[in-house]
Design a protein around this motif. Structure first.
Motif, PDB file in Angstrom:
ATOM      1  N   LEU A   3       0.894  -1.105   0.250  1.00  0.00           N
ATOM      2  CA  LEU A   3       0.026  -0.067  -0.146  1.00  0.00           C
ATOM      3  C   LEU A   3       0.777   1.426   0.164  1.00  0.00           C
ATOM      4  O   LEU A   3       1.847   1.271   0.681  1.00  0.00           O
ATOM      5  N   ARG A   4       0.363   2.124  -0.449  1.00  0.00           N
ATOM      6  CA  ARG A   4       1.217   3.469  -0.906  1.00  0.00           C
ATOM      7  C   ARG A   4       2.380   3.439  -1.879  1.00  0.00           C
ATOM      8  O   ARG A   4       2.884   4.398  -1.973  1.00  0.00           O
ATOM      9  N   SER A   5       2.428   2.355  -2.434  1.00  0.00           N
ATOM     10  CA  SER A   5       3.653   2.075  -3.648  1.00  0.00           C
ATOM     11  C   SER A   5       3.234   3.072  -4.657  1.00  0.00           C
ATOM     12  O   SER A   5       1.933   3.309  -4.964  1.00  0.00           O
ATOM     13  N   GLU A   6       4.195   3.653  -5.256  1.00  0.00           N
ATOM     14  CA  GLU A   6       3.956   4.100  -6.620  1.00  0.00           C
ATOM     15  C   GLU A   6       3.429   3.337  -7.654  1.00  0.00           C
ATOM     16  O   GLU A   6       3.899   2.214  -7.928  1.00  0.00           O
ATOM     17  N   PRO A  30      -7.957   9.098  -9.978  1.00  0.00           N
ATOM     18  CA  PRO A  30      -8.084   7.922  -9.292  1.00  0.00           C
ATOM     19  C   PRO A  30      -7.942   7.022 -10.647  1.00  0.00           C
ATOM     20  O   PRO A  30      -8.465   6.952 -11.867  1.00  0.00           O
ATOM     21  N   VAL A  31      -7.151   5.955 -10.345  1.00  0.00           N
ATOM     22  CA  VAL A  31      -7.054   4.689 -11.481  1.00  0.00           C
ATOM     23  C   VAL A  31      -7.481   3.262 -10.820  1.00  0.00           C
ATOM     24  O   VAL A  31      -6.886   3.076  -9.746  1.00  0.00           O
ATOM     25  N   TYR A 115      -6.162  -3.000  -8.595  1.00  0.00           N
ATOM     26  CA  TYR A 115      -5.415  -2.172  -7.937  1.00  0.00           C
ATOM     27  C   TYR A 115      -5.759  -0.869  -8.167  1.00  0.00           C
ATOM     28  O   TYR A 115      -6.111  -0.272  -9.455  1.00  0.00           O
ATOM     29  N   LEU A 116      -6.096  -0.361  -6.930  1.00  0.00           N
ATOM     30  CA  LEU A 116      -6.706   1.174  -6.932  1.00  0.00           C
ATOM     31  C   LEU A 116      -5.720   2.067  -6.388  1.00  0.00           C
ATOM     32  O   LEU A 116      -5.358   1.991  -5.485  1.00  0.00           O
ATOM     33  N   PHE A 117      -5.610   3.040  -7.255  1.00  0.00           N
ATOM     34  CA  PHE A 117      -4.328   4.201  -7.036  1.00  0.00           C
ATOM     35  C   PHE A 117      -5.324   5.428  -6.913  1.00  0.00           C
ATOM     36  O   PHE A 117      -6.211   5.747  -7.530  1.00  0.00           O
ATOM     37  N   ASP A 118      -4.760   6.329  -6.045  1.00  0.00           N
ATOM     38  CA  ASP A 118      -5.479   7.653  -5.814  1.00  0.00           C
ATOM     39  C   ASP A 118      -4.766   8.724  -6.967  1.00  0.00           C
ATOM     40  O   ASP A 118      -4.061   8.191  -7.821  1.00  0.00           O
ATOM     41  N   GLU A 119      -5.125   9.733  -6.786  1.00  0.00           N
ATOM     42  CA  GLU A 119      -4.883  10.692  -7.801  1.00  0.00           C
ATOM     43  C   GLU A 119      -3.355  10.987  -7.977  1.00  0.00           C
ATOM     44  O   GLU A 119      -2.758  11.656  -8.892  1.00  0.00           O
ATOM     45  N   GLU A 120      -2.618  10.842  -6.661  1.00  0.00           N
ATOM     46  CA  GLU A 120      -1.126  10.875  -6.626  1.00  0.00           C
ATOM     47  C   GLU A 120      -0.331   9.554  -7.121  1.00  0.00           C
ATOM     48  O   GLU A 120       0.805   9.709  -7.230  1.00  0.00           O
ATOM     49  N   GLY A 121      -1.113   8.619  -7.659  1.00  0.00           N
ATOM     50  CA  GLY A 121      -0.672   7.541  -8.347  1.00  0.00           C
ATOM     51  C   GLY A 121      -0.023   6.431  -7.327  1.00  0.00           C
ATOM     52  O   GLY A 121       0.640   5.783  -7.425  1.00  0.00           O
TER      53      GLY A 121
END
Length: 148
Positions: A3-6, A30-31, A115-121
């Motif tokens: 979690l929190r990985s780029e 978000p991706v 895999y759900l990523f936030d706006e910061e990737g």
């Protein structure tokens, strides 16, 4: 992936369907990166849900990228994969990853996998398997800041 990985880059892709995107193209959005396989029955069953989310959350700027992860030599045949993409109306970018380059970059072992990523990737949630869909949508709403 932790979690929190780029978000990894999408490199050494066998073929793109429905347009190519890069990690930079997705910045600020978000991706949801969805791994699936043509030989996975559960995957095919969940594809309509992915389409529904793509449409339902597009106004919240959600971007979806599919990754076809072959599980056998037969799964590496590109035409049947393209036919499945068309049949299930997967209109978002699709990666055909016959060399498992993207699979390895994400350290993914499962289909279906989300895999759900936030706006910061940054990775905010990972889920695998059929029963994970509800959990993914709950996390998706949280990342998109949507109240139930």
């Amino acid at each position: 992936m932790r979690l929190r990985s780029e978000m990894p880059e999408f490199q050494n892709v066998t073929e793109w369907v429905n347009g190519e995107v890069s990690k930079d193209d997705l910045k600020g959005h978000p991706v949801l990166v969805h791994f699936w396989s043509i030989s996975c029955g559960i995957c095919k069953k969940t594809l309509p849900d992915i389409n529904e989310w793509r449409e339902k959350y597009k106004d919240a700027n959600l971007k979806v990228v599919g990754v076809h992860m072959p599980r056998s030599e037969k799964d590496t045949e590109i035409e049947p994969v393209k036919e499945t993409i068309e049949k299930y109306e997967l209109k978002h970018p699709q990666i055909i990853d016959n060399q498992h380059a993207v699979v390895d970059a994400f350290q993914n072992e499962y289909v279906p996998a989300y895999y759900l990523f936030d706006e910061e990737g940054k990775l905010r949630h990972f889920q695998a398997g059929e029963r994970g869909l509800q959990m993914v949508e709950q996390r998706l709403k949280r990342v998109l800041d949507i109240q139930n």
